[in-house]
Design a protein around this motif. Structure first.
Motif, mmCIF file in Angstrom:
data_model
loop_
_atom_site.group_PDB
_atom_site.id
_atom_site.type_symbol
_atom_site.label_atom_id
_atom_site.label_comp_id
_atom_site.label_asym_id
_atom_site.label_seq_id
_atom_site.Cartn_x
_atom_site.Cartn_y
_atom_site.Cartn_z
ATOM 1 N N GLY A 14 29.960 39.036 50.239
ATOM 2 C CA GLY A 14 28.772 38.197 50.442
ATOM 3 C C GLY A 14 28.727 37.025 49.462
ATOM 4 N N GLY A 15 27.519 36.532 49.243
ATOM 5 C CA GLY A 15 27.310 35.336 48.428
ATOM 6 C C GLY A 15 27.850 35.443 47.005
ATOM 7 N N HIS B 36 20.014 37.099 48.297
ATOM 8 C CA HIS B 36 18.869 37.838 48.826
ATOM 9 C C HIS B 36 19.159 39.336 48.815
ATOM 10 N N ASP B 37 20.442 39.672 48.630
ATOM 11 C CA ASP B 37 20.845 41.077 48.542
ATOM 12 C C ASP B 37 22.170 41.160 47.802
ATOM 13 N N ASP C 31 26.109 42.794 48.431
ATOM 14 C CA ASP C 31 26.952 43.373 49.477
ATOM 15 C C ASP C 31 28.241 43.940 48.892
HETATM 16 MN MN MN Z 1 24.355 38.931 50.703
#
Ligand code: MN
Ligand code: TTP
Ligand code: MN
Ligand code: MN
Length: 399
Positions: free
Chosen positions: A193-194, A203-204, A206
């Motif tokens: 993810g990011g 935002h989360d 991963d």
């Molecule tokens: Mn993410």
């Protein structure tokens, strides 16, 4: 006969997966505006318009200097009439009237608040708004029964709508690592993810989990989840089993973003003392709720007055959204590429594969329609090579 003044522009290729897009954005004033319109379109179930704005924003993100004149945009791909009007408005007036109007609209504000609940999509929010529900207190007073994900997310609304820092991501990584190692030593955990793209917040968080021996990863997720639950690290979790093997329509589904890996959508309970080196608590208590830019405070959710806001900030843990995905090693490279993002970069990769190469790319496999066969890969580099693309590292996939 190359026109020097146009050189920079004319080398921007039209697919985002052909470009290097770092986090250094020289045109945030324009890309913020276009991204907001994209978000509004997506929340209004107008995905086509949403993608058009996302593509336009991505082109501006790839430029190496700020745009100061519309003429500089000549020859750039993906800039439609609507996007150009927005850019022109920003150039001439410092802001786009359409963006300002959208931001202030009751509809957009309500869509943002309601979809801020994990498990509430555009369609559900839309339905609620039509019934006159525009805020969280209105939702709670309504007769709607929320599903488990929505309930859990509403309970931790403030935490979940506050960006997750890299330090928090790393702290969660250590917990996940401990869990995985104690149920399957030798398994491998990768941050995706990011954060893999170098973002400082998200935002989360991963994670992709695999094991070097094919098949050893089967059934891993329920064990990891049990371990985490037994230690009190989970506020919510929903595990979906792998549906890849039993599917009939083949492994590569070019039109869909959803894959069929065994996965777990969860809400972690992250102890504050788990993130050494961060000054989260101090920073938070100095801020007033207004300063945090949140749309709602916990007081609205819990109806306990501003007291609870202060207490919430001093509580010894925070809720964080965490996604866990398990992949067999044979599909690992595809899963890694598919879960690193950005979402637009992924979409463009699949579009490139289908339209330019007659191939179908998913997070499981790459199928060559011309040769009628799957193309194997054990690294992201090999997948880019199969696709006839220059390799773009994660930090340059921030389209
Ligand atoms: Mn993410
Ligand atoms: P996200 O976590 O949604 O996005 P992000 O990590 O890029 O951004 P943020 O920092 O805000 O969290 O998704 C990560 C990647 O996973 C994204 O490229 C899309 C991919 N993905 C799938 O392949 N399938 C899915 O079902 C989901 C939800 C995501
Ligand atoms: Mn630059
Ligand atoms: Mn995610």
């Amino acid at each position: 006969q190359v026109d020097e003044s146009k050189e920079v522009e004319s080398i921007v290729p039209s697919y985002a997966c052909q470009r290097r897009t770092t986090l250094e954005n020289h045109n945030t004033v324009f890309t913020d505006a276009l991204s907001l319109l994209a978000e509004n379109a997506e929340l209004s179930d107008e995905d086509g318009r949403g993608v058009a704005f996302r593509r336009a924003a991505a082109v501006l993100k790839a430029l190496h200097s700020p745009v100061t004149d519309l003429l500089q945009l000549r020859g750039l791909p993906c800039l439609g009439g609507h996007s150009l009007r927005v850019i022109k408005d920003v150039l001439e007036n410092g802001a786009s009237s359409e963006v300002e109007c959208t931001k202030q609209s009751e509809r957009f504000k309500a869509l943002k608040v309601l979809t801020g609940i994990f498990g509430v999509g555009a369609k559900t929010a839309e339905r609620w708004i039509r019934e006159g529900i525009h805020s969280l207190p209105q939702l709670q007073d309504s007769a709607h029964t929320l599903n488990r994900a929505q309930q859990a997310s509403l309970e931790h609304y403030d935490d979940l709508n506050q960006p997750v820092t890299k330090a928090e991501g790393d702290a969660i990584g250590e917990i996940v690592e401990k869990a995985v190692m104690s149920v399957l030593p030798g398994a491998q955990i990768t941050l995706i993810g990011g954060f893999r793209r170098g973002k400082l917040t998200g935002h989360d968080v991963d994670f992709l989990i695999t094991h070097p021996e094919e098949g050893r990863e089967v059934g891993l997720m329920p064990k990891v989840v049990s371990w985490l639950e037994s230690k009190g690290f989970l506020l919510y979790q929903k595990t979906t089993r792998n549906s890849y093997l039993e599917s009939k329509d083949g492994p590569a589904r070019p039109s869909s973003n959803m894959d069929r890996f065994e996965r777990c959508f969860s809400i972690f309970k992250l102890p504050e003392d788990a993130k050494e080196g961060t000054k989260q608590t101090e920073t938070l208590t100095e801020e007033t709720p207004e300063d945090t830019g949140r749309l709602t405070t916990p007081s609205l959710v819990k109806d306990e007055g501003s007291e609870s806001t202060k207490r919430a900030n001093l509580k010894p843990w925070r809720a964080v959204r965490v996604d866990l995905v398990v992949s067999p090693i044979s599909q690992f490279a595809f899963a890694l590429l598919g879960w690193t993002g950005s979402k637009l970069f992924e979409r463009e990769l699949r579009r490139w594969a289908g339209h330019e190469k007659a191939m179908s790319l998913s997070s499981h496999a790459l199928y060559d329609n011309t040769q009628s066969k799957y193309l194997r890969a054990s690294s992201e580099e090999e997948i880019f090579a199969h696709l006839g693309l220059e390799y773009i590292p994660p930090s340059e996939r921030n389209a």
